[in-house]
Design an enzyme around this catalytic site. Sequence first.
Site, PDB file in Angstrom:
ATOM      1  CG  ASN A  14      46.139  44.842  38.089  1.00  0.00           C
ATOM      2  OD1 ASN A  14      45.248  45.169  38.872  1.00  0.00           O
ATOM      3  ND2 ASN A  14      45.882  44.216  36.961  1.00  0.00           N
ATOM      4  CG  HIS A  17      42.630  42.123  43.222  1.00  0.00           C
ATOM      5  ND1 HIS A  17      41.389  41.601  42.940  1.00  0.00           N
ATOM      6  CD2 HIS A  17      43.476  41.618  42.293  1.00  0.00           C
ATOM      7  CE1 HIS A  17      41.482  40.792  41.892  1.00  0.00           C
ATOM      8  NE2 HIS A  17      42.740  40.797  41.475  1.00  0.00           N
ATOM      9  CG  HIS A  50      40.924  43.526  33.577  1.00  0.00           C
ATOM     10  ND1 HIS A  50      41.108  42.168  33.679  1.00  0.00           N
ATOM     11  CD2 HIS A  50      40.064  43.705  32.549  1.00  0.00           C
ATOM     12  CE1 HIS A  50      40.391  41.561  32.732  1.00  0.00           C
ATOM     13  NE2 HIS A  50      39.755  42.467  32.041  1.00  0.00           N
ATOM     14  NE  ARG A  52      36.727  40.075  34.965  1.00  0.00           N
ATOM     15  CZ  ARG A  52      37.527  39.065  34.614  1.00  0.00           C
ATOM     16  NH1 ARG A  52      38.808  39.101  34.910  1.00  0.00           N
ATOM     17  NH2 ARG A  52      37.046  38.017  33.997  1.00  0.00           N
ATOM     18  NE  ARG A  56      34.848  39.422  38.006  1.00  0.00           N
ATOM     19  CZ  ARG A  56      35.304  38.254  37.547  1.00  0.00           C
ATOM     20  NH1 ARG A  56      36.423  37.745  38.028  1.00  0.00           N
ATOM     21  NH2 ARG A  56      34.656  37.591  36.624  1.00  0.00           N
ATOM     22  CD  GLU A  77      45.455  43.863  32.894  1.00  0.00           C
ATOM     23  OE1 GLU A  77      44.496  43.247  33.383  1.00  0.00           O
ATOM     24  OE2 GLU A  77      46.603  43.743  33.303  1.00  0.00           O
ATOM     25  CB  THR A 108      43.146  37.236  32.730  1.00  0.00           C
ATOM     26  OG1 THR A 108      42.619  38.485  33.164  1.00  0.00           O
ATOM     27  CG2 THR A 108      43.157  37.175  31.221  1.00  0.00           C
ATOM     28  CD  GLU A 158      51.110  41.995  30.745  1.00  0.00           C
ATOM     29  OE1 GLU A 158      50.948  43.166  30.389  1.00  0.00           O
ATOM     30  OE2 GLU A 158      50.797  41.563  31.872  1.00  0.00           O
ATOM     31  CG  HIS A 201      47.976  36.244  35.455  1.00  0.00           C
ATOM     32  ND1 HIS A 201      47.646  35.264  36.352  1.00  0.00           N
ATOM     33  CD2 HIS A 201      46.825  36.892  35.169  1.00  0.00           C
ATOM     34  CE1 HIS A 201      46.347  35.320  36.586  1.00  0.00           C
ATOM     35  NE2 HIS A 201      45.821  36.293  35.892  1.00  0.00           N
TER      36      HIS A 201
HETATM   37  N1  PXP Z   1      48.785  41.195  33.297  1.00  0.00           N
HETATM   38  C1  PXP Z   1      47.538  40.937  32.829  1.00  0.00           C
HETATM   39  C2  PXP Z   1      47.300  41.041  31.366  1.00  0.00           C
HETATM   40  C3  PXP Z   1      46.490  40.605  33.713  1.00  0.00           C
HETATM   41  O1  PXP Z   1      45.259  40.345  33.215  1.00  0.00           O
HETATM   42  C4  PXP Z   1      46.748  40.585  35.099  1.00  0.00           C
HETATM   43  C5  PXP Z   1      45.619  40.294  36.037  1.00  0.00           C
HETATM   44  O2  PXP Z   1      44.638  41.277  35.930  1.00  0.00           O
HETATM   45  C6  PXP Z   1      48.041  40.876  35.536  1.00  0.00           C
HETATM   46  C7  PXP Z   1      49.052  41.150  34.622  1.00  0.00           C
HETATM   47  C8  PXP Z   1      48.391  40.894  36.975  1.00  0.00           C
HETATM   48  O3  PXP Z   1      48.235  39.635  37.521  1.00  0.00           O
HETATM   49  P1  PXP Z   1      48.289  39.463  39.096  1.00  0.00           P
HETATM   50  O4  PXP Z   1      47.161  40.272  39.653  1.00  0.00           O
HETATM   51  O5  PXP Z   1      48.109  38.001  39.290  1.00  0.00           O
HETATM   52  O6  PXP Z   1      49.619  39.969  39.543  1.00  0.00           O
END
Ligand code: PXP
Length: 259
Positions: A14, A17, A50, A52, A56, A77, A108, A158, A201
């Site tokens: 992901n 960030h 993601h 949003r 952001r 996402e 999330t 998930e 997550h």
């Molecule tokens: N899976 C989903 C559905 C999420 O919303 C997120 C965060 O955007 C992640 C995985 C990844 O989480 P993390 O950034 O904490 O590794």
Amino acid sequence: MTRGQHGSIRLGVNIDHVATIRNARGGRHPDPLRAAHLAVEAGADGITAHLREDRRHISDTDIARLKSELTRPLNLEMAATPEMLRIALRHVPNACCLVPERREERTTEGGLDVVGQKKSLAPVVSDLKAAGIRVSLFIEPDIRAIEASAELGADIVELHTGRYCDYAADDDAKGAAAEIERLAKGATVADKLGLEVHAGHGLTFNTVAPLARMPEVVELNIGHFLIGEAIFGGLNAAVRRMRFLMDEARAKVSTRVSA
Ligand code: PXP
């Protein structure tokens, strides 16, 4: 089940960030697409982003670029809103992971209330599926939520690993073990119902192994920790290069002055 690039469990990276850091200054650096290419080169099987409602981090342009330039599947996402559905149908990512979204949350928090929102989720799931997009629902490892996901016709669940990771971060071994048990049971039930099982997550180097060991889990999605950790893996090289460029430029000036 599609196997991963390097083994039997897939890694989705992901890159949200990277966009968070870019947006702190505006402009284009650091570019999430460049990070996505690097992640794939390093062994990621897919890229997750993601979009949003408040934009952001990831932007609409990021999604368009990721979709057109990535060589690996894109997992988008998104909240199950009409706006996001339109965007998904325009770009047709490999998969859409429906997540709950509240403006005021930092990330999330918790899984989708699939049982309570079954009626409103149903048309979103069916529209995405009709467009050939695989549908994933981000849920707590709760048996009723898993059953409701299967009834809705989702392809994937998930499982939210946030609570497990919170216990682990607090050194609460008992709490973490109980959550792992809940996740393992959830994975078994989901698999039996014909759902593909993903999880994610908050996962870190310290928390990933118990999830990676679960035979039913075919994909882990990991973001925040990896981008944070990349600072420590990459800062040394970045500072060294800056040091070199500064010293090189200054050395040329001194040669000119003394010549
Ligand atoms: N899976 C989903 C559905 C999420 O919303 C997120 C965060 O955007 C992640 C995985 C990844 O989480 P993390 O950034 O904490 O590794």
